[in-house]
Design an enzyme around this catalytic site. Sequence first.
Site, PDB file in Angstrom:
ATOM      1  N   TYR A 149      32.793 -14.390  43.562  1.00 58.34           N
ATOM      2  CA  TYR A 149      32.005 -15.601  43.270  1.00 58.34           C
ATOM      3  C   TYR A 149      30.889 -15.280  42.268  1.00 58.34           C
ATOM      4  CZ  TYR A 149      28.534 -19.319  44.340  1.00 58.34           C
ATOM      5  OH  TYR A 149      27.602 -20.335  44.267  1.00 58.34           O
ATOM      6  N   SER A 164      24.329 -19.836  39.628  1.00 57.96           N
ATOM      7  CA  SER A 164      23.815 -19.247  40.878  1.00 57.96           C
ATOM      8  C   SER A 164      23.089 -17.938  40.600  1.00 57.96           C
ATOM      9  CB  SER A 164      24.983 -18.974  41.829  1.00 57.96           C
ATOM     10  OG  SER A 164      24.530 -18.272  42.967  1.00 57.96           O
TER      11      SER A 164
HETATM   12  N1  LIG Z   1      24.534 -24.184  48.658  1.00 51.43           N
HETATM   13  C1  LIG Z   1      23.974 -23.148  48.057  1.00 51.43           C
HETATM   14  O1  LIG Z   1      23.235 -22.361  48.681  1.00 51.43           O
HETATM   15  C2  LIG Z   1      24.210 -22.903  46.598  1.00 51.43           C
HETATM   16  C3  LIG Z   1      23.468 -21.893  45.987  1.00 51.43           C
HETATM   17  C4  LIG Z   1      23.665 -21.642  44.635  1.00 51.43           C
HETATM   18  C5  LIG Z   1      24.573 -22.389  43.909  1.00 51.43           C
HETATM   19  N2  LIG Z   1      25.287 -23.367  44.550  1.00 51.43           N
HETATM   20  C6  LIG Z   1      26.240 -24.113  43.736  1.00 51.43           C
HETATM   21  O2  LIG Z   1      25.953 -25.492  43.833  1.00 51.43           O
HETATM   22  C7  LIG Z   1      27.162 -26.243  43.646  1.00 51.43           C
HETATM   23  C8  LIG Z   1      27.309 -27.264  44.788  1.00 51.43           C
HETATM   24  O3  LIG Z   1      27.436 -26.570  45.989  1.00 51.43           O
HETATM   25  P1  LIG Z   1      27.197 -27.211  47.427  1.00 51.43           P
HETATM   26  O4  LIG Z   1      26.353 -26.253  48.170  1.00 51.43           O
HETATM   27  O5  LIG Z   1      26.759 -28.640  47.318  1.00 51.43           O
HETATM   28  O6  LIG Z   1      28.638 -27.047  48.059  1.00 51.43           O
HETATM   29  P2  LIG Z   1      29.946 -27.923  48.149  1.00 51.43           P
HETATM   30  O7  LIG Z   1      29.669 -29.144  48.941  1.00 51.43           O
HETATM   31  O8  LIG Z   1      31.009 -26.999  48.616  1.00 51.43           O
HETATM   32  O9  LIG Z   1      30.200 -28.367  46.634  1.00 51.43           O
HETATM   33  C9  LIG Z   1      31.235 -27.919  45.854  1.00 51.43           C
HETATM   34  C10 LIG Z   1      31.676 -29.074  44.974  1.00 51.43           C
HETATM   35  O10 LIG Z   1      32.677 -28.589  44.090  1.00 51.43           O
HETATM   36  C11 LIG Z   1      33.783 -29.477  44.166  1.00 51.43           C
HETATM   37  N3  LIG Z   1      35.039 -28.828  43.845  1.00 51.43           N
HETATM   38  C12 LIG Z   1      35.551 -27.691  44.368  1.00 51.43           C
HETATM   39  N4  LIG Z   1      36.760 -27.435  43.835  1.00 51.43           N
HETATM   40  C13 LIG Z   1      37.012 -28.455  42.949  1.00 51.43           C
HETATM   41  C14 LIG Z   1      38.082 -28.768  42.091  1.00 51.43           C
HETATM   42  N5  LIG Z   1      39.189 -28.006  42.014  1.00 51.43           N
HETATM   43  N6  LIG Z   1      37.990 -29.864  41.302  1.00 51.43           N
HETATM   44  C15 LIG Z   1      36.908 -30.675  41.364  1.00 51.43           C
HETATM   45  N7  LIG Z   1      35.867 -30.445  42.188  1.00 51.43           N
HETATM   46  C16 LIG Z   1      35.911 -29.341  42.965  1.00 51.43           C
HETATM   47  C17 LIG Z   1      33.786 -29.965  45.592  1.00 51.43           C
HETATM   48  O11 LIG Z   1      34.594 -31.113  45.690  1.00 51.43           O
HETATM   49  P3  LIG Z   1      35.489 -31.424  47.004  1.00 51.43           P
HETATM   50  O12 LIG Z   1      34.589 -32.261  47.870  1.00 51.43           O
HETATM   51  O13 LIG Z   1      36.650 -32.167  46.460  1.00 51.43           O
HETATM   52  O14 LIG Z   1      35.865 -30.104  47.623  1.00 51.43           O
HETATM   53  C18 LIG Z   1      32.300 -30.227  45.771  1.00 51.43           C
HETATM   54  O15 LIG Z   1      31.957 -31.459  45.188  1.00 51.43           O
HETATM   55  C19 LIG Z   1      28.297 -25.224  43.552  1.00 51.43           C
HETATM   56  O16 LIG Z   1      28.593 -24.965  42.198  1.00 51.43           O
HETATM   57  C20 LIG Z   1      27.679 -23.974  44.177  1.00 51.43           C
HETATM   58  O17 LIG Z   1      28.290 -22.806  43.696  1.00 51.43           O
HETATM   59  C21 LIG Z   1      25.130 -23.655  45.859  1.00 51.43           C
END
Ligand SMILES: NC(=O)c1ccc[n+]([C@@H]2O[C@H](COP(=O)([O-])OP(=O)(O)OC[C@H]3O[C@@H](n4cnc5c(N)ncnc54)[C@H](OP(=O)(O)O)[C@@H]3O)[C@@H](O)[C@H]2O)c1
Length: 243
Positions: A147, A134
């Site tokens: 974070y 990120s």
């Molecule tokens: N959205 C943004 O603006 C943004 C920006 C920069 C970076 N990111 C990064 O992109 C990635 C995906 O984010 P997203 O926006 O798609 O959000 P999200 O839907 O909250 O994705 C998080 C993912 O991590 C998994 N996860 C969390 N804890 C876990 C655990 N203990 N074991 C296995 N899996 C686990 C979740 O699985 P569950 O369904 O089981 O909870 C989900 O698949 C993340 O790394 C986030 O930091 C997002």
Amino acid sequence: MPRTVLVLGGSSDIGFAIARAYAGHGWSVILAGRSEKDLARNRDDLVTRFGTSARTVPFDVLADPLRVLEGLAEFPDTVVCVVGLLGDQQSAQADPGHAASILRTNFEGPALVLGEIANRMMERGFGTIVGISSVAGDRGRASNYVYGSAKAGFSAFLSGLRARASHRGVHVLTVKPGFVRTAMTAGMKLPPAVTAEPDEVGRAVYRAAETTRRNVIYVRPVWRLIMLIIAHIPERIFKRLRF
Ligand SMILES: NC(=O)c1ccc[n+]([C@@H]2O[C@H](COP(=O)([O-])OP(=O)(O)OC[C@H]3O[C@@H](n4cnc5c(N)ncnc54)[C@H](OP(=O)(O)O)[C@@H]3O)[C@@H](O)[C@H]2O)c1
């Protein structure tokens, strides 16, 4: 034989979009995560839409993260780690348990599992690893430094791993998506000009990992400039900013 991608965090909006990008290019997909129901829904969608082979494996990055590797019939060509937890900065300041969950989910767990995957790929002599980090890791801010610091650690880990693994046929890509419209950011007011859609991230990841072999990407390139400026604000000014 189609190539295979393993998506750790296959239930997430970004993980599923990346899986769609790979399936659209004829790859087989393995979705790993905690919720079998969510993974199965995404798997069925991939099979119906792309006619590709897709399956699911259980994976919890906080509980024995390496176990996922035992459930694989064949070792994937590419592994993408999308796992992350934004958490809540205020709660993390008051509750070390919540802070630990954020630090371990964004840094410790992904680093441990990708480190072992890299070892196996290096032994084999080829492979690609993608880590979704990120821009929050480019500088710690008052409003989300727990974070942000975990993502900074993850970016540094990927950087070192890339330098080590590149000599053994393994490519490592670091992805800094900027804002993305997903479940994680639902309810936040995001500026449209710097906010990507999940499919945009999926396409950018596929291109950078499999075609152009980039090392670090900002999905919307303007984020590189934004973070360059933020990184250069002198500390005596930066500490007065509340963002
Ligand atoms: N959205 C943004 O603006 C943004 C920006 C920069 C970076 N990111 C990064 O992109 C990635 C995906 O984010 P997203 O926006 O798609 O959000 P999200 O839907 O909250 O994705 C998080 C993912 O991590 C998994 N996860 C969390 N804890 C876990 C655990 N203990 N074991 C296995 N899996 C686990 C979740 O699985 P569950 O369904 O089981 O909870 C989900 O698949 C993340 O790394 C986030 O930091 C997002």
